[in-house]
Design a protein around this motif. Structure first.
Motif, PDB file in Angstrom:
ATOM      1  N   GLU A 323      71.701  21.861  37.886  1.00  0.00           N
ATOM      2  CA  GLU A 323      72.097  22.762  38.986  1.00  0.00           C
ATOM      3  C   GLU A 323      70.863  23.330  39.687  1.00  0.00           C
ATOM      4  O   GLU A 323      70.800  23.425  40.903  1.00  0.00           O
ATOM      5  CB  GLU A 323      72.932  23.929  38.436  1.00  0.00           C
ATOM      6  N   VAL A 324      69.874  23.705  38.860  1.00  0.00           N
ATOM      7  CA  VAL A 324      68.638  24.278  39.406  1.00  0.00           C
ATOM      8  C   VAL A 324      67.934  23.239  40.289  1.00  0.00           C
ATOM      9  O   VAL A 324      67.443  23.540  41.375  1.00  0.00           O
ATOM     10  CB  VAL A 324      67.718  24.728  38.244  1.00  0.00           C
ATOM     11  N   ARG A 325      67.950  21.983  39.820  1.00  0.00           N
ATOM     12  CA  ARG A 325      67.278  20.914  40.572  1.00  0.00           C
ATOM     13  C   ARG A 325      67.963  20.682  41.916  1.00  0.00           C
ATOM     14  O   ARG A 325      67.319  20.458  42.938  1.00  0.00           O
ATOM     15  CB  ARG A 325      67.283  19.621  39.741  1.00  0.00           C
ATOM     16  N   ARG A 326      69.306  20.740  41.898  1.00  0.00           N
ATOM     17  CA  ARG A 326      70.048  20.505  43.151  1.00  0.00           C
ATOM     18  C   ARG A 326      69.720  21.596  44.179  1.00  0.00           C
ATOM     19  O   ARG A 326      69.508  21.315  45.358  1.00  0.00           O
ATOM     20  CB  ARG A 326      71.543  20.469  42.825  1.00  0.00           C
ATOM     21  N   VAL A 327      69.664  22.837  43.710  1.00  0.00           N
ATOM     22  CA  VAL A 327      69.330  23.945  44.629  1.00  0.00           C
ATOM     23  C   VAL A 327      67.928  23.729  45.201  1.00  0.00           C
ATOM     24  O   VAL A 327      67.713  23.854  46.406  1.00  0.00           O
ATOM     25  CB  VAL A 327      69.437  25.317  43.921  1.00  0.00           C
ATOM     26  N   LEU A 328      66.981  23.362  44.332  1.00  0.00           N
ATOM     27  CA  LEU A 328      65.604  23.134  44.806  1.00  0.00           C
ATOM     28  C   LEU A 328      65.550  22.032  45.851  1.00  0.00           C
ATOM     29  O   LEU A 328      64.815  22.125  46.834  1.00  0.00           O
ATOM     30  CB  LEU A 328      64.715  22.700  43.635  1.00  0.00           C
TER      31      LEU A 328
END
Ligand code: NAD
Length: 350
Positions: A323-328
């Motif tokens: 999820e963190v990667r997608r936001v980044l």
């Protein structure tokens, strides 16, 4: 037994973490480390042990979890070194200043076999939870459009947030929270993205942005952060197939208008200087029901409860690295869309 935590960076957020850790039922505070002597003194005054170097934390066998709460530019190095030293790591948002840095951090976590997560604490915000509850309950049918805004009036805070090399600007600051929330509210692939940054008070980094997202099914979202508003727009506005929800500001109830009858018998026109309008006239009380919902309460201590349970292998970590990667990757696309001055057909890895 409580997990023992050390905090690196004892500024605004580091002191908040220290208090959370001290008052939690699952963690205790070993101490803090900060490069500024005045912050070390502030910690000692608050009765907190101040390590004299980051290396001292790394070599302290008592420390189970390291929290990284420094300015954004320092996250990667601290996180990677902490993981390599065999510590579990909680990093402040935005986890890194680029996707490639984040991938290195994830590799270090994988190699070390340690927990690595990010403090996306605005998943506990009452305003976000109120909108999420309406969507989850199906109370207003299908989502059509969600608008999420935070408006301030003081520009960018006068610290490292004004400078690019430290990871300043509002996309990296508030954007990361609001986009994270939006991807939970609309759990679909993104098809198209358009973003414009603003530079009203700062030429070097953005002091706000306006982002529009179109999802696979046609659902739309607006995410807006602005720091030059002396009258603010609502925190949340949501159009659904069976009604509309509105949250005017922080800690305000959620106002709901639920449609009862689509076709009205009579519409009372509104008179304007240029003539009358029925199309844009408000609905009468017979065809809609208006009500207010209090914001749900939440317990932010659940963040550390989950971190500890995840370290012990009893729960999945709540803030997932995917999820963190997608936001980044969306943050990077925001900068790209602004640079090109056009919308981007977004390749969503979801
Ligand atoms: P701050 O400037 O108040 O504090 C940062 C501290 O880190 C300073 O005291 C500084 O001396 C120290 N520091 C910098 N580099 C260091 C290093 N290499 N080693 C040790 N200490 C170092 O900033 P802040 O507002 O506390 O923000 C810190 C982080 O927390 C940022 O990543 C920010 O985005 C995040 N943050 C998150 C939230 C949230 O709600 N999750 C809110 C505010 C800030």
């Amino acid at each position: 037994m409580k997990k023992r935590v050390a905090v690196v960076g004892y500024g605004g957020m580091g002191s908040w973490h220290a208090e959370q850790v001290r008052s939690s039922d699952v963690t205790e505070l070993c101490g803090i480390y900060d490069i500024k002597p005045e912050r070390t003194a502030a910690a000692e005054q608050a009765g907190i042990y101040a390590y004299s170097s980051f290396e001292d934390i790394l070599s302290d066998g008592n420390v189970d979890i390291i929290v990284c709460a420094t300015s954004n530019d320092a996250h990667k190095d601290i996180v990677v070194r902490a993981l390599e030293a065999g510590k579990n790591v909680v990093c402040e948002k935005p986890v890194s200043m680029s996707l490639s840095d984040f991938d290195e951090m994830c590799d270090a976590a994988k190699k070390a076999g340690k927990l690595f997560t990010v403090h996306q604490n605005r998943r506990w915000d009452g305003e976000f939870l109120a909108i999420k509850n309406i969507i989850d309950s199906g109370e207003l049918g299908e989502t059509i459009n969600i608008e999420s805004r935070v408006h301030g009036s003081r520009g960018i805070p006068g610290d490292w947030r004004q400078l690019k090399k430290y990871g300043g600007g509002m996309v990296l600051d508030w954007g990361v929270h609001l986009i994270d929330q939006m991807l939970i509210l609309i759990p679909e692939k993104i098809k198209k993205l358009y973003c414009e940054l603003t530079h009203i008070t700062n030429a070097e980094v953005d002091d706000g942005f306006h982002l529009m997202l179109t999802f696979e099914s046609g659902k739309r979202a607006t995410v807006e952060v602005s720091t030059y508003n002396f009258i603010t727009l609502p925190r949340f506005y949501m159009q659904c197939t069976e009604g509309t929800a509105l949250i005017e500001g922080w800690n305000k109830n959620c106002k709901v208008s639920k449609m009862e009858i689509w076709k009205e018998k009579e519409v009372t026109p509104v008179k304007t200087a240029a003539g009358i309008t029925k199309t844009m006239a408000p609905r009468d009380a017979l065809s809609i029901v208006n009500y207010e919902k209090e914001l749900p309460t939440s317990d932010v201590h659940d963040f550390y409860r989950n971190v500890v349970a995840a370290v012990d292998g009893k729960e999945e970590q709540l803030i997932k690295l995917s999820e963190v990667r997608r936001v980044l990757s969306i943050l990077e696309a925001c900068f790209e869309s602004d640079r090109l001055g056009q919308s981007i057909l977004y390749r969503d890895g979801l």
